[in-house]
Design a protein around this motif. Structure first.
Motif, PDB file in Angstrom:
ATOM      1  N   ASN A  77       0.827  -1.211   0.000  1.00 29.81           N
ATOM      2  CA  ASN A  77       0.000   0.000   0.000  1.00 29.81           C
ATOM      3  C   ASN A  77       0.864   1.264   0.000  1.00 29.81           C
ATOM      4  O   ASN A  77       0.528   2.263  -0.641  1.00 29.81           O
ATOM      5  CB  ASN A  77      -0.921  -0.005   1.222  1.00 29.81           C
ATOM      6  N   GLN A  78       1.998   1.257   0.713  1.00 32.72           N
ATOM      7  CA  GLN A  78       2.896   2.411   0.726  1.00 32.72           C
ATOM      8  C   GLN A  78       3.449   2.683  -0.670  1.00 32.72           C
ATOM      9  O   GLN A  78       3.453   3.829  -1.138  1.00 32.72           O
ATOM     10  CB  GLN A  78       4.042   2.169   1.710  1.00 32.72           C
ATOM     11  N   LEU A  79       3.889   1.629  -1.327  1.00 37.56           N
ATOM     12  CA  LEU A  79       4.475   1.803  -2.653  1.00 37.56           C
ATOM     13  C   LEU A  79       3.420   2.231  -3.669  1.00 37.56           C
ATOM     14  O   LEU A  79       3.671   3.096  -4.520  1.00 37.56           O
ATOM     15  CB  LEU A  79       5.152   0.506  -3.099  1.00 37.56           C
ATOM     16  N   GLU A  80       2.235   1.633  -3.578  1.00 41.18           N
ATOM     17  CA  GLU A  80       1.195   1.972  -4.539  1.00 41.18           C
ATOM     18  C   GLU A  80       0.709   3.406  -4.344  1.00 41.18           C
ATOM     19  O   GLU A  80       0.456   4.123  -5.316  1.00 41.18           O
ATOM     20  CB  GLU A  80       0.026   0.997  -4.414  1.00 41.18           C
ATOM     21  N   SER A  81       0.577   3.844  -3.102  1.00 33.83           N
ATOM     22  CA  SER A  81       0.147   5.228  -2.853  1.00 33.83           C
ATOM     23  C   SER A  81       1.176   6.226  -3.364  1.00 33.83           C
ATOM     24  O   SER A  81       0.826   7.274  -3.924  1.00 33.83           O
ATOM     25  CB  SER A  81      -0.085   5.436  -1.352  1.00 33.83           C
ATOM     26  N   HIS A  82       2.449   5.888  -3.206  1.00 38.12           N
ATOM     27  CA  HIS A  82       3.488   6.786  -3.728  1.00 38.12           C
ATOM     28  C   HIS A  82       3.472   6.807  -5.254  1.00 38.12           C
ATOM     29  O   HIS A  82       3.663   7.865  -5.872  1.00 38.12           O
ATOM     30  CB  HIS A  82       4.860   6.339  -3.225  1.00 38.12           C
ATOM     31  N   PHE A  83       3.208   5.672  -5.868  1.00 39.41           N
ATOM     32  CA  PHE A  83       3.126   5.615  -7.333  1.00 39.41           C
ATOM     33  C   PHE A  83       1.940   6.434  -7.837  1.00 39.41           C
ATOM     34  O   PHE A  83       2.052   7.187  -8.824  1.00 39.41           O
ATOM     35  CB  PHE A  83       2.991   4.156  -7.786  1.00 39.41           C
ATOM     36  N   LEU A  84       0.787   6.315  -7.165  1.00 44.53           N
ATOM     37  CA  LEU A  84      -0.396   7.085  -7.572  1.00 44.53           C
ATOM     38  C   LEU A  84      -0.196   8.586  -7.363  1.00 44.53           C
ATOM     39  O   LEU A  84      -0.822   9.401  -8.040  1.00 44.53           O
ATOM     40  CB  LEU A  84      -1.625   6.604  -6.788  1.00 44.53           C
ATOM     41  N   ALA A  85       0.687   8.966  -6.427  1.00 45.94           N
ATOM     42  CA  ALA A  85       0.972  10.388  -6.193  1.00 45.94           C
ATOM     43  C   ALA A  85       1.930  10.962  -7.223  1.00 45.94           C
ATOM     44  O   ALA A  85       2.199  12.169  -7.217  1.00 45.94           O
ATOM     45  CB  ALA A  85       1.536  10.589  -4.796  1.00 45.94           C
ATOM     46  N   GLY A  86       2.432  10.110  -8.114  1.00 44.62           N
ATOM     47  CA  GLY A  86       3.338  10.585  -9.149  1.00 44.62           C
ATOM     48  C   GLY A  86       4.800  10.404  -8.836  1.00 44.62           C
ATOM     49  O   GLY A  86       5.666  10.988  -9.496  1.00 44.62           O
ATOM     50  N   GLY A  87       5.119   9.591  -7.821  1.00 42.21           N
ATOM     51  CA  GLY A  87       6.510   9.395  -7.447  1.00 42.21           C
ATOM     52  C   GLY A  87       7.160   8.249  -8.179  1.00 42.21           C
ATOM     53  O   GLY A  87       6.508   7.454  -8.864  1.00 42.21           O
ATOM     54  N   ASN A  88       8.464   8.182  -8.035  1.00 42.62           N
ATOM     55  CA  ASN A  88       9.257   7.121  -8.637  1.00 42.62           C
ATOM     56  C   ASN A  88       9.544   6.082  -7.552  1.00 42.62           C
ATOM     57  O   ASN A  88      10.422   6.257  -6.703  1.00 42.62           O
ATOM     58  CB  ASN A  88      10.561   7.686  -9.208  1.00 42.62           C
ATOM     59  N   VAL A  89       8.772   4.987  -7.569  1.00 40.64           N
ATOM     60  CA  VAL A  89       8.861   3.975  -6.518  1.00 40.64           C
ATOM     61  C   VAL A  89      10.221   3.289  -6.533  1.00 40.64           C
ATOM     62  O   VAL A  89      10.843   3.086  -5.481  1.00 40.64           O
ATOM     63  CB  VAL A  89       7.727   2.949  -6.674  1.00 40.64           C
ATOM     64  N   ASP A  90      10.714   2.946  -7.706  1.00 42.45           N
ATOM     65  CA  ASP A  90      11.981   2.229  -7.799  1.00 42.45           C
ATOM     66  C   ASP A  90      13.132   3.071  -7.257  1.00 42.45           C
ATOM     67  O   ASP A  90      14.007   2.551  -6.553  1.00 42.45           O
ATOM     68  CB  ASP A  90      12.224   1.849  -9.262  1.00 42.45           C
TER      69      ASP A  90
END
Length: 331
Positions: A77-90
């Motif tokens: 959920n942390q990674l997905e929320s950051h991805f939906l916010a426009g961040g670079n998860v990797d």
């Protein structure tokens, strides 16, 4: 009409391939198997739900596998929320792994905030481990004796993770170092003091706390080059003298113009007074004629007046001739 068995088989195979492709698109079985093999528990329904939320599952699951292997303890959920916010998860996961290896305290929320702020969090972690050298442009300053000194410095900085969000960048560091160089050189009595002790600039600038409010921590300031420039003091004095000269010439020209104007005014007044004299003299014959007509003066009186006038004219002629004689003798 019956179809050929071969054609039927081909059609069935094509439909099966299409169905399998659609199935694998919504059900990423291989990604799910990779996650299970890596010890990451993620349900196939969760992956399908990601597809429906327009999230690429591989961009979440692959960084989660790296984080799990590194022992970070992140959730999907942390990674997905950051991805939906426009961040670079990797990039965030890589920075967390690098910070853990370098024994730097960095939480996921701070790393995500740094990434969403537009900064490269992985580069910041690397700069914390391996400081960076910033070379300033040539800074020109003038000592008290008027001699210009040109200084170039190298600033060794390290990223400050705590101030990375909202902190000023490299441009501010360069500007503050340049300001410190100008202040130090300007407070020196002579340019020779700066040439003899260039480390004076480093100590003075470093002691001002120039990294306050920035995203960096200044480790050292080294003077790379010191050169002597122009004699600014003499140049300014020369320009000031030239300006004073022009002002004096302008004032003299103003006085001369006023004198010429006054002279022309006096000449005009002389002409005016002569006109008045001529006007007054023109009234004399009329007055005498009127006096003769009224019998106030006699003919003999008039003749005596004319004789006196003729005698005066003759004396004036003689006087002019005598005054011009010495000039002729000098010639």
């Amino acid at each position: 009409m019956t179809l050929d068995p071969t054609v039927t088989i081909v059609i069935i195979v094509v439909l099966a391939v299409i169905a399998l492709s659609v199935f694998l698109t919504f059900f990423p079985i291989m990604l799910w198997i990779s996650a299970l093999a890596s010890g990451v528990r993620v349900g196939i329904i969760t992956l399908v739900a990601m597809r429906l939320r327009r999230v690429v599952p591989s961009r979440i699951v692959n960084p989660l596998i790296k984080a799990t292997k590194a022992g970070l303890g992140l959730t999907i959920n942390q990674l997905e929320s950051h991805f939906l916010a426009g961040g670079n998860v990797d990039r965030v996961v890589n920075s967390l792994i690098a910070a853990q290896r370098a024994n730097i305290e960095l939480e996921f929320e701070r790393a995500a905030a740094i990434d969403l702020a537009g900064r490269d969090v992985l580069q910041a972690v690397q700069m914390s481990v391996n400081p960076r050298v910033i070379e300033t442009p040539t800074v020109a300053a003038v000592a008290k004796n008027g001699i210009e000194v040109k200084v170039k410095a190298r600033v060794t900085v390290r990223a400050n993770i705590e101030r990375l969000v909202g902190g000023a960048g490299e441009e501010t560091i360069i500007a503050r170092v340049g300001e410190g160089i100008v202040t130090t050189v300007g407070s020196s009595d002579s340019h020779k003091d700066v040439l003899e002790n260039p480390d004076l600039i480093s100590r003075t600038v470093l002691g001002k706390g120039l990294d306050a409010g920035t995203a960096f921590e200044i480790l050292s300031i080294d003077i790379a080059d010191v050169d002597v420039g122009k004699n600014i003091g003499a140049h300014l004095q020369t320009e000031q003298a030239e300006a004073d000269k022009r002002i004096a010439q302008a004032k003299a020209e103003e006085r001369r113009a006023m004198a010429v104007a006054h002279e022309q005014e006096m000449k005009a007044r002389v002409v005016e007074m002569r006109a008045l004299v001529v006007e007054s003299e023109s009234q004399v014959p009329l007055a005498m004629a009127e006096a003769l007509k009224q019998g106030k003066i006699g003919v003999l009186d008039y003749m005596n007046f004319k004789n006196i006038e003729a005698d005066t004219s003759m004396r004036n002629s003689i006087g002019k001739t005598d005054s011009s004689t010495p000039d002729k003798e000098e010639r």
